[in-house]
Motif scaffolding. Structure first.
Motif, mmCIF file in Angstrom:
data_model
loop_
_atom_site.group_PDB
_atom_site.id
_atom_site.type_symbol
_atom_site.label_atom_id
_atom_site.label_comp_id
_atom_site.label_asym_id
_atom_site.label_seq_id
_atom_site.Cartn_x
_atom_site.Cartn_y
_atom_site.Cartn_z
ATOM 1 N N MET B 1 58.623 67.285 64.752
ATOM 2 C CA MET B 1 57.603 67.943 65.765
ATOM 3 C C MET B 1 56.367 66.969 65.505
ATOM 4 S SD MET B 1 56.924 72.117 66.014
ATOM 5 C CE MET B 1 57.800 72.340 64.710
ATOM 6 N N SER B 2 55.911 66.504 66.505
ATOM 7 C CA SER B 2 54.709 65.609 66.586
ATOM 8 C C SER B 2 53.314 66.387 67.164
ATOM 9 C CB SER B 2 55.131 64.157 66.759
ATOM 10 O OG SER B 2 53.841 63.436 67.228
ATOM 11 N N VAL B 3 52.150 66.050 66.493
ATOM 12 C CA VAL B 3 50.931 66.568 67.200
ATOM 13 C C VAL B 3 50.294 65.598 67.873
ATOM 14 C CG1 VAL B 3 48.687 67.718 66.231
ATOM 15 C CG2 VAL B 3 50.791 68.170 64.920
ATOM 16 N N ASP B 4 49.919 65.996 69.129
ATOM 17 C CA ASP B 4 49.056 64.986 69.926
ATOM 18 C C ASP B 4 47.576 65.284 69.904
ATOM 19 O OD1 ASP B 4 49.037 67.388 71.440
ATOM 20 O OD2 ASP B 4 50.293 66.593 73.017
ATOM 21 N N LEU B 5 46.859 64.482 70.657
ATOM 22 C CA LEU B 5 45.456 64.667 70.541
ATOM 23 C C LEU B 5 45.068 66.016 71.196
ATOM 24 C CD1 LEU B 5 44.035 61.000 71.159
ATOM 25 C CD2 LEU B 5 43.674 62.194 68.994
ATOM 26 N N PRO B 6 45.128 66.375 72.138
ATOM 27 C CA PRO B 6 44.720 67.600 72.780
ATOM 28 C C PRO B 6 45.176 68.899 72.038
ATOM 29 C CG PRO B 6 46.150 66.544 74.415
ATOM 30 C CD PRO B 6 46.231 65.760 73.230
ATOM 31 N N VAL B 8 45.350 68.446 68.639
ATOM 32 C CA VAL B 8 44.246 68.459 67.385
ATOM 33 C C VAL B 8 42.917 68.846 67.736
ATOM 34 C CG1 VAL B 8 42.946 66.727 65.991
ATOM 35 C CG2 VAL B 8 45.350 66.589 66.548
ATOM 36 N N LYS B 9 42.689 68.521 68.986
ATOM 37 C CA LYS B 9 41.385 69.066 69.564
ATOM 38 C C LYS B 9 41.295 70.773 69.639
ATOM 39 C CE LYS B 9 39.730 65.125 71.908
ATOM 40 N NZ LYS B 9 39.863 64.496 73.350
ATOM 41 N N ARG B 10 42.425 71.280 70.163
ATOM 42 C CA ARG B 10 42.636 72.624 69.959
ATOM 43 C C ARG B 10 42.515 73.282 68.926
ATOM 44 N NH1 ARG B 10 46.759 76.216 70.030
ATOM 45 N NH2 ARG B 10 48.243 74.634 69.698
ATOM 46 N N VAL B 11 43.192 72.631 67.981
ATOM 47 C CA VAL B 11 43.302 73.313 66.602
ATOM 48 C C VAL B 11 41.903 73.146 65.882
ATOM 49 C CG1 VAL B 11 44.062 73.168 63.960
ATOM 50 C CG2 VAL B 11 45.896 72.876 66.073
ATOM 51 N N ALA B 12 41.202 72.099 66.104
ATOM 52 C CA ALA B 12 39.727 71.795 65.615
ATOM 53 C C ALA B 12 38.629 73.111 66.205
ATOM 54 C CB ALA B 12 39.193 70.625 65.973
ATOM 55 N N HIS B 13 38.966 73.320 67.454
ATOM 56 C CA HIS B 13 37.974 74.360 67.948
ATOM 57 C C HIS B 13 38.515 75.681 67.407
ATOM 58 C CE1 HIS B 13 35.624 76.310 70.688
ATOM 59 N NE2 HIS B 13 36.536 77.106 71.186
ATOM 60 N N LYS B 18 33.676 70.605 64.614
ATOM 61 C CA LYS B 18 33.277 69.899 65.709
ATOM 62 C C LYS B 18 33.972 68.450 65.053
ATOM 63 C CE LYS B 18 30.581 70.568 68.758
ATOM 64 N NZ LYS B 18 29.626 71.013 69.608
ATOM 65 N N LEU B 19 34.759 67.867 66.176
ATOM 66 C CA LEU B 19 35.369 66.441 65.677
ATOM 67 C C LEU B 19 34.732 65.251 66.633
ATOM 68 C CD1 LEU B 19 39.053 67.314 64.915
ATOM 69 C CD2 LEU B 19 37.122 67.140 63.113
ATOM 70 N N SER B 20 34.349 64.139 66.152
ATOM 71 C CA SER B 20 34.214 62.967 66.885
ATOM 72 C C SER B 20 35.405 62.477 67.209
ATOM 73 C CB SER B 20 33.433 61.951 65.849
ATOM 74 O OG SER B 20 34.357 61.347 65.013
ATOM 75 N N ASP B 21 35.478 61.538 68.429
ATOM 76 C CA ASP B 21 36.818 61.147 68.687
ATOM 77 C C ASP B 21 37.581 60.283 67.859
ATOM 78 O OD1 ASP B 21 36.507 62.182 71.149
ATOM 79 O OD2 ASP B 21 35.643 60.252 72.246
ATOM 80 N N GLU B 22 36.715 59.655 67.020
ATOM 81 C CA GLU B 22 37.248 58.813 65.820
ATOM 82 C C GLU B 22 38.209 59.583 64.759
ATOM 83 O OE1 GLU B 22 34.394 56.201 63.983
ATOM 84 O OE2 GLU B 22 35.843 55.588 62.446
ATOM 85 N N GLU B 23 37.268 60.789 64.389
ATOM 86 C CA GLU B 23 37.873 61.918 63.665
ATOM 87 C C GLU B 23 38.929 62.528 64.177
ATOM 88 O OE1 GLU B 23 34.804 64.338 60.727
ATOM 89 O OE2 GLU B 23 34.297 63.991 62.894
ATOM 90 N N THR B 24 39.140 62.763 65.431
ATOM 91 C CA THR B 24 40.165 63.398 65.894
ATOM 92 C C THR B 24 41.538 62.533 66.051
ATOM 93 O OG1 THR B 24 38.802 64.165 67.473
ATOM 94 C CG2 THR B 24 41.150 64.571 68.139
ATOM 95 N N GLU B 25 41.460 61.213 66.162
ATOM 96 C CA GLU B 25 42.591 60.334 66.087
ATOM 97 C C GLU B 25 43.095 60.073 64.765
ATOM 98 O OE1 GLU B 25 44.586 58.811 67.976
ATOM 99 O OE2 GLU B 25 45.480 57.655 66.636
ATOM 100 N N GLY B 26 42.041 59.916 63.518
ATOM 101 C CA GLY B 26 42.346 59.799 62.386
ATOM 102 C C GLY B 26 43.131 60.968 61.775
ATOM 103 N N LEU B 27 42.723 62.578 62.377
ATOM 104 C CA LEU B 27 43.223 63.534 61.813
ATOM 105 C C LEU B 27 44.611 63.690 62.403
ATOM 106 C CD1 LEU B 27 40.444 66.195 61.702
ATOM 107 C CD2 LEU B 27 42.345 65.815 59.948
#
Lengths: 493, 95
Positions: B1-6, B8-13, B18-27
Motif C-alpha cells: 500500500m503506497s500513500v500518494d500526495l492527496p 498525505v494532504k488529507r491526513v495532514a488536515h 499545515k504542510l508546505s508543498d515541500e514538506e508534503t512530498e518529504g512526508l
C-alpha cells in the motif's frame, strides 16, 4: 575531601548523616558543575538553582531535627516530560512554549516528599520521540563520552538523553526518565549508566506528559544498580489519580541488591542475535552469560519467536496513541498559539509551527493508521501481534525462567547528525529493537553497563523480568555491575 | 500500500497540521518508508488471537462517584495564550 559530585546516592546518605558535608554544600557543588558543563553538553533546559539551594537548606534543617527522608538532600535532575509546579515543563517541544504547570506529577511529588532536591529540567527528544536526543526543540544533548582519540560529538541516546548525559557527567546524583520503547535503557547503555523501566503500572503516569499511554512508564537513570533501586522505591506508588497504577505495595528494592543469584534461571533468547550486530556486543553478551554461570545461576536457551515483529507493531501502536494524545496541543489552553484566518487555520498553523519534524511524522502515521478503512489492517492487527509478543514472554516465564539476558542496544553511541540515521527514519527506529519488546509486553527491563567497545564507548546488557519483579532484576543486575565495574567518562568539558 | 500526495494532504488536515508543498512530498516518502517497514506484520498469523486491550492483568479501577477536585479556575486558565474572565479565547467560530 573528595569531589561531592562523585558520590553515589547511597554514599550521600551516609555522608549527610555523619555530617561530613551539608546538603547545601552538596547541592552547591552540583549547581557549579552544571554551570561549568551545560554550555558544552546541553543536558539541562532549565536550571532551578535558587529553588535547589532552598530545598537543600530545608533538607539540612530536617537532618538537624533527625527527620531525614530516604532521599534527603539528594540532588536530582528531572526529565522535561514531568510536570513540576511553577517550573519549565515543555517536553522538549516548542508547542508548549512558556508552559509552567500549576501542579506536580505524582512521581516528582513522591521524590520531594522523600527529601530529594530538584536541580532543574533535563533535555529530551521532543515528546520523547527519538533515540538520539536530536529532535529536541532545545538542540541535541552532547554525550560526555567520546571515542578514543576523537573529538567528534556523540549522541547520548534518547529520548531521555539529558537524563543519561547528566547522570554520567556528574551533573546530578540521579535522574528521572521515561521509557515508551527504550527511552530509559538505550541512553543508559550509551552513557555507561544504569536505567530501569519498571513494570507498566508500577509508577504513576499522572502529571507526565503523555506520548503513548499504553506503553509509557517512568523510571530512574542512576550511576549504580543500588542507586537505581533507591530511586525507584521512592518514585513508585499506588496512585488513585492514575487508573492504570497497579495496586501493589512497593517492595524494598535496595534490599535486593547484593543478594545471591544462585539457582536463578537466566534465559538467553536466540532471536536477539541479529544480523550485523557488532562482534563487541556479541562478545559482551557471552561474557555476561559467563558471569552468571560463575555466580551460580543456571543458563537456559529460550525462544521468543515474535521478537522481530515488536518494532513494526510498535510503530503502529505508539504513533496511533500519540496522534490522539497530542491532539490537545491546539493553541487554546496552553503553550504556543499562531493566529490564523479562522479557528481551523489557527490550529493548523499552531501545530505546524509548534511540532518538529519527527513529531509531525508520527502524528501523521498515527492519524493514517487510525483513519477510516485502515483501522483493522493496522491498529487491530498490531494489537493482536502485541498479544503474541506478550504470550512469548509468558511461556518462557512459565517454564521457570526468572530473567532474560540480552544486549541493550544493537550498537554503541553514534555521531551527532549521523547521515545514515537522518536519511532513513527506520534506521533510527532500529535502535530500539532489543528494548521495545519489553514495553509491548508491559514488563520490567533494566540496562546495566557491562563494558567498553574497541573505541572505548560503553555497551550495556539488558535484563528482562517477570511482571512486578523489579527486585529480581536489581538482584541480577548487580552481578553484571560487580563483574564489569563502573564507567565514568573522561572529563573533557 | 503506497500513500500518494492527496492522501498525505488529507491526513495532514485530519491531524490539523499545515504542510508546505515541500514538506508534503518529504512526508510522503517517509510515510511510505515506515508503512513499508510495518508491512512485515502481514507474515504473522493472528487467526483467533485477541487484540491486546490491557498490558497487565488488571481490571480498570472504579472510584466513588463524588467530587474530589475543583475550584481551580485561575489555575486552569493560567497558561492560556488568550483568556478573559475565566474563559479561553478562540477566533470566532459562528457567523
Amino acid at each position: 575531601m573528595t569531589d561531592l559530585t562523585s558520590l553515589t546516592i547511597a554514599e550521600i546518605g551516609d555522608g549527610l548523616s555523619a555530617k561530613k558535608f551539608s546538603a547545601l554544600e552538596l547541592t552547591g557543588a552540583y549547581v557549579s558543575a552544571i554551570e561549568a558543563a551545560n554550555d558544552a553538553l546541553n543536558a539541562y533546559v532549565a536550571v532551578t538553582a535558587d529553588k535547589a539551594l532552598e530545598m537543600a537548606k530545608a533538607s539540612d534543617q530536617r537532618i538537624a531535627k533527625d527527620e531525614a527522608g530516604p532521599l534527603e538532600g539528594v540532588p536530582l535532575g528531572i526529565k522535561d516530560l514531568f510536570c513540576t509546579e511553577g517550573v519549565h515543563a515543555q517536553a522538549g517541544s516548542h508547542v508548549l512554549d512558556g508552559f509552567k504547570p500549576h501542579y506536580e506529577s505524582t512521581v516528582t511529588a513522591n521524590l520531594w516528599a522523600d527529601g530529594a532536591v530538584m536541580l532543574g529540567k533535563l533535555n529530551m527528544d521532543e515528546f520523547a520521540m527519538g533515540s538520539s536526543n536530536e529532535t529536541s526543540y532545545y538542540g541535541p544533548v552532547i554525550s560526555p563520552w567520546r571515542s578514543k582519540g576523537s573529538n567528534a560529538q556523540l549522541v547520548p541516546g534518547g529520548s531521555s538523553g539529558g537524563s543519561a548525559a547528566a547522570v554520567s557527567a556528574r551533573l546530578c546524583a540521579g535522574a528521572t526518565a521515561t521509557d515508551t520503547g527504550g527511552s530509559i535503557r538505550q541512553p543508559a547503555a550509551f552513557t555507561g549508566t544504569v536505567g530501569i523501566k519498571p513494570t507498566y503500572g508500577r509508577c504513576s503516569r499522572w502529571g507526565i506528559i503523555a506520548f503513548a499511554s499504553s506503553l509509557d512508564q517512568a523510571g530512574p537513570i542512576a550511576r549504580t544498580v543500588k542507586d537505581a533501586a533507591i530511586l525507584l522505591k521512592s518514585m513508585a506508588s499506588i496512585d488513585p489519580k492514575d487508573s492504570t497504577s497497579a495496586d501493589r505495595e512497593v517492595p524494598d528494592f535496595p534490599a535486593a541488591v547484593g543478594q545471591s543469584v544462585k539457582g536463578m534461571k537466566i534465559g538467553i533468547p536466540k532471536e536477539y542475535r541479529v544480523e550485523g550486530m557488532p562482534a563487541d556486543i556479541e562478545a559482551l553478551w557471552q561474557k555476561g552469560i559467563e558471569w552468571y554461570r560463575a555466580a551460580g545461576a543456571e543458563i537456559v536457551d529460550v525462544s521468543l519467536p515474535h521478537t522481530k515483529y515488536a518494532l513494526p507493531a510498535y510503530y503502529i501502536v505508539a504513533p496511533a496513541e500519540a496522534s490522539s494524545n497530542l491532539a490537545r496541543y491546539d493553541g487554546v489552553r496552553y503553550g504556543l498559539r499562531v493566529e490564523g484566518d479562522d479557528i481551523i487555520d489557527m490550529y493548523e498553523k499552531t501545530r505546524a509551527a509548534g511540532f518538529g519534524r519527527e513529531v509531525k511524522r508520527r502524528i501523521m502515521i498515527g492519524t493514517y493508521v487510525l483513519s477510516a478503512g485502515y483501522y483493522d489492517a493496522y491498529y487491530l492487527k498490531a494489537q493482536k501481534v502485541r498479544t503474541l509478543i506478550k504470550r512469548d514472554f509468558e511461556e518462557v516465564f512459565e517454564a521457570g525462567v526468572d530473567a532474560i539476558l540480552t544486549p541493550a542496544t544493537p550498537s554503541a553511541a553514534f555521531g551527532v547528525a549521523d547521515e545514515d540515521m537522518n536519511a532513513d527514519p527506520v534506521k533510527m527506529y532500529l535502535n530500539d529493537v532489543f528494548t521495545v519488546t519489553v514495553n509491548m509486553a508491559g514488563l520490567p527491563g533494566i540496562a546495566v553497563p557491562a563494558g567498553l567497545d574497541g573505541k572505548g564507548l560503553p555497551l550495556g546488557l539488558q535484563l528482562i523480568g517477570r511482571p512486578f519483579d523489579e527486585a529480581g532484576l536489581f538482584k541480577a543486575a548487580h552481578v553484571i555491575e560487580d563483574a564489569a565495574g563502573s564507567f565514568p567518562p573522561e572529563k573533557w568539558w | 500500500m503506497s500513500v500518494d500526495l492527496p492522501t498525505v494532504k488529507r491526513v495532514a488536515h485530519l491531524a490539523r497540521i499545515k504542510l508546505s508543498d515541500e514538506e508534503t512530498e518529504g512526508l510522503r516518502e517517509e510515510l511510505n518508508a515506515i508503512l513499508g517497514f510495518v508491512e512485515q506484520l502481514g507474515e504473522v498469523d493472528v487467526t483467533g488471537v485477541e487484540p491486546m486491550t490491557s498490558v497487565t492483568a488488571m481490571r480498570l479501577k472504579a472510584r466513588q462517584d463524588e467530587v474530589t477536585d475543583g475550584g481551580k479556575v485561575d489555575d486552569i486558565v493560567a497558561n492560556a495564550p488568550a483568556s478573559e474572565d475565566h474563559y479561553f479565547l478562540v477566533p470566532k467560530v459562528v457567523e
